[in-house]
Design an enzyme around this catalytic site. Structure first.
Site, PDB file in Angstrom:
ATOM      1  N   LYS A   1       0.850  -1.198   0.000  1.00 40.92           N
ATOM      2  CA  LYS A   1       0.000   0.000   0.000  1.00 40.92           C
ATOM      3  C   LYS A   1       0.881   1.243   0.000  1.00 40.92           C
ATOM      4  O   LYS A   1       1.901   1.283   0.720  1.00 40.92           O
ATOM      5  CB  LYS A   1      -0.912  -0.019   1.233  1.00 40.92           C
ATOM      6  CG  LYS A   1      -1.961   1.095   1.264  1.00 40.92           C
ATOM      7  CD  LYS A   1      -2.882   0.937   2.482  1.00 40.92           C
ATOM      8  CE  LYS A   1      -3.963   1.998   2.512  1.00 40.92           C
ATOM      9  NZ  LYS A   1      -4.874   1.849   3.681  1.00 40.92           N
TER      10      LYS A   1
ATOM     11  N   SER B   1      -9.789   1.836   2.621  1.00 46.54           N
ATOM     12  CA  SER B   1      -8.905   2.591   1.762  1.00 46.54           C
ATOM     13  C   SER B   1      -7.843   1.741   1.060  1.00 46.54           C
ATOM     14  O   SER B   1      -7.226   2.199   0.096  1.00 46.54           O
ATOM     15  CB  SER B   1      -8.194   3.671   2.586  1.00 46.54           C
ATOM     16  OG  SER B   1      -7.366   3.085   3.568  1.00 46.54           O
TER      17      SER B   1
ATOM     18  N   SER C   1     -10.108  -0.488   6.855  1.00 45.75           N
ATOM     19  CA  SER C   1      -9.491  -0.398   5.527  1.00 45.75           C
ATOM     20  C   SER C   1      -8.764  -1.631   5.030  1.00 45.75           C
ATOM     21  O   SER C   1      -8.345  -1.661   3.877  1.00 45.75           O
ATOM     22  CB  SER C   1      -8.519   0.775   5.490  1.00 45.75           C
ATOM     23  OG  SER C   1      -9.233   1.951   5.271  1.00 45.75           O
TER      24      SER C   1
HETATM   25  N1  GLN Z   1     -13.206   4.279   5.917  1.00 44.80           N
HETATM   26  C1  GLN Z   1     -12.663   4.743   7.165  1.00 44.80           C
HETATM   27  C2  GLN Z   1     -12.241   6.177   7.019  1.00 44.80           C
HETATM   28  O1  GLN Z   1     -12.466   6.711   6.004  1.00 44.80           O
HETATM   29  C3  GLN Z   1     -11.517   3.871   7.584  1.00 44.80           C
HETATM   30  C4  GLN Z   1     -10.303   4.123   6.800  1.00 44.80           C
HETATM   31  C5  GLN Z   1      -9.145   3.264   7.236  1.00 44.80           C
HETATM   32  O2  GLN Z   1      -9.312   2.240   7.890  1.00 44.80           O
HETATM   33  N2  GLN Z   1      -7.942   3.728   6.890  1.00 44.80           N
HETATM   34  O3  GLN Z   1     -11.697   6.761   7.888  1.00 44.80           O
END
Ligand code: GLN
Length: 494
Positions: free
Chosen positions: A76, A151, A175
């Site tokens: 990532k 994400s 995410s």
């Molecule tokens: N979707 C959540 C957010 O937007 C979690 C994102 C994540 O786990 N990095 O914060």
């Protein structure tokens, strides 16, 4: 070959049937062919081939090559890799090449893994669809009109599409688990403190954890072992022995006490997802598990508490990107609007640099967080959210006195359409309704494939366990995996 598991690739390399170079060549070809999926934001073929040849030489000479000797792992784009572009899919970090490796990258190198490109993500890991990327969205390999989740959407799609057998992502509110669910792969968020965050570009430091994506649990166990353990460079990493997850994976836990979380079956849950989860419960019953309904009464406050704590930490972590030491610097910051000539030049430079460098979701989070922390509001919002956080942890502690693993859906819906939720941040935030509480409590969780909808979209089963009980989590999940073949399904890519 490209849809093989890491363990299968290792066996074929060990037997001399293929070399790592041959494997990465075929994956590079495939990545080229599947370019439209927009999985990678950076993939340097020469660099990948050099690493593979080096491992092949060692293997040929009979030298130890490491647990992942010659296996490609996609990364990532928020993990620092020395000398390689690391952008968090943000304009803010365009051109940034870290001078050092994240600890997990160090560990991958020591295990002989091939660093196979940087994967697309929501900017600074804020989002649930990979649409908040400065590079455009990644497409879901099962249905290219849909999102891969986020994400870590690029990392999940990389494995699903057979572009790499393994990948790393990060999970702050879901995410890893949510994209794993909607891409039909396994994703595991370790306990907070199990994996070093050194070299992970921070979003919300008290919630962020790095974890693996894989086709199945055998590969997940292997990668988790490699990246886990105490690191003196991350004071929050915990000094506990790291079990050999692979060694115990196929031994079912002596007691299989599973709790069904009542609150995870409420409004907003897709009926096809719900019925796949009910099937999983039946399977566990057949396997001799004791099933019990449990309640996490404070989980309904999870999303609101998270959207105070995470933005608060983000507003502080992202303050460093102001065009001086860190981040994009605007070229033109001359006054444009009446009154701007009264703003000091340095401040104007920072304002314009941040306005240009960050996308809309990141700006929204910074504003939310700055507000929640501001004088007079901190007690009402931030400190209140911390109290809720402790209550949520208390709910889990009570549940784990009665059961070993909690079970429910990972995501309330299968992969949604590109653009479907971008205009409505709240609907996007609700994608994480079942995953966020594990981050607030710091406990480990995983998602594994448990079926498909009538539209052939993958469904994910979420399992949660007590802090540092990743071994129980994996062994319990494996009982399901051994009895099903969902993890062997692959999308028909072009
Ligand atoms: N979707 C959540 C957010 O937007 C979690 C994102 C994540 O786990 N990095 O914060």
């Amino acid at each position: 070959m490209s849809q093989d598991t890491a363990v299968a690739m290792l066996a074929r390399m060990e037997s001399g049937e293929v070399t790592s170079e041959e494997i990465v060549r075929s994956l590079l070809d495939r990545a080229d062919h599947e370019r439209r999926l927009n999985v990678f934001v950076h993939l340097d073929a020469d660099h990948v081939l050099d690493q593979a040849r080096a491992v092949d030489r060692r293997r040929k000479a009979g030298e130890p090559v490491g647990r992942l000797g010659g296996v490609p792992v996609a990364i990532k784009d928020l993990l620092c890799v020395r000398g390689e572009p690391t952008t968090c899919s943000s304009r803010m970090l365009k051109g940034f090449r870290p001078p050092y490796d994240a600890t997990v990258i160090d560990r991958l190198r020591n295990a002989g893994a091939i660093l196979f490109g940087k994967t697309n993500m929501d900017e600074f890991a804020m989002g649930s669809s990979t649409e908040n990327s400065a590079y455009g969205p990644t497409l879901n390999p099962w249905d290219e009109t849909r999102v891969p989740g986020g994400s870590s959407g690029g990392s999940a799609a990389a494995v699903a599409a057979g572009l790499a057998p393994l990948s790393l992502g990060s999970d702050t509110g879901g995410s890893i688990r949510q994209p794993a669910a909607v891409c039909g792969v396994v994703g595991l968020k370790p306990t907070y403190g199990r994996v070093s965050r050194y070299g992970l570009i921070a979003f919300a430091s008290s919630l962020d954890q790095i974890g693996p994506f894989a086709h199945d649990l055998t590969d997940t166990a292997l990668l988790l072992k490699v990246i886990s353990g105490r690191d003196p460079r991350d004071a929050t990493s915990v000094d506990l022995p790291v079990p050999d997850y692979s060694a115990t994976l196929d031994t079912p836990p002596e007691k299989l006490r599973i709790g069904i979380v009542r609150e995870f079956f409420g409004e907003g849950l897709d009926p096809e997802v719900a019925s796949a989860i009910q099937e999983a419960v039946k399977l566990y019953e057949k396997a001799g598990a004791t099933i019990k309904e449990v309640s996490l009464p404070h989980s309904k406050y999870g999303v609101p508490a998270y959207y105070i704590v995470a933005p608060a930490e983000c507003s502080s972590n992202l303050a460093r990107y102001d065009g001086t030491t860190y981040g994009h610097r605007a070229e033109d910051y001359s006054p444009k609007y009446p009154g701007e000539e009264n703003i000091a030049e340095l401040v104007r430079m920072m304002m314009v640099s941040r306005a240009e460098g960050f996308g809309p979701e990141v700006k929204r989070r910074i504003m939310l967080g700055t507000f929640a922390l501001s004088a007079g509001y901190a007690d009402q919002y931030y400190n209140k959210a911390l109290q809720v956080r402790r209550k949520i942890r208390g709910d889990f502690d009570a549940a784990f006195r009665e059961v070993d693993v909690l079970l429910g859906p990972t995501s309330p819906t299968p992969a949604f359409k590109l653009g479907e939720r971008t205009a409505d941040p709240l609907s996007m935030y609700l994608s994480d309704i079942y995953t966020i509480t594990a981050n607030l409590a710091g406990i480990p969780g995983l998602s594994l494939p448990c079926g498909f909808t009538s539209q052939k979209l993958p469904i994910g089963l979420q399992l949660l366990a007590a802090p540092f009980a990743e071994e129980t989590l994996l062994r319990t999940a494996r009982v399901f995996e051994r009895a099903t073949d969902w993890h062997t399904r692959r999308p028909k890519t072009a």
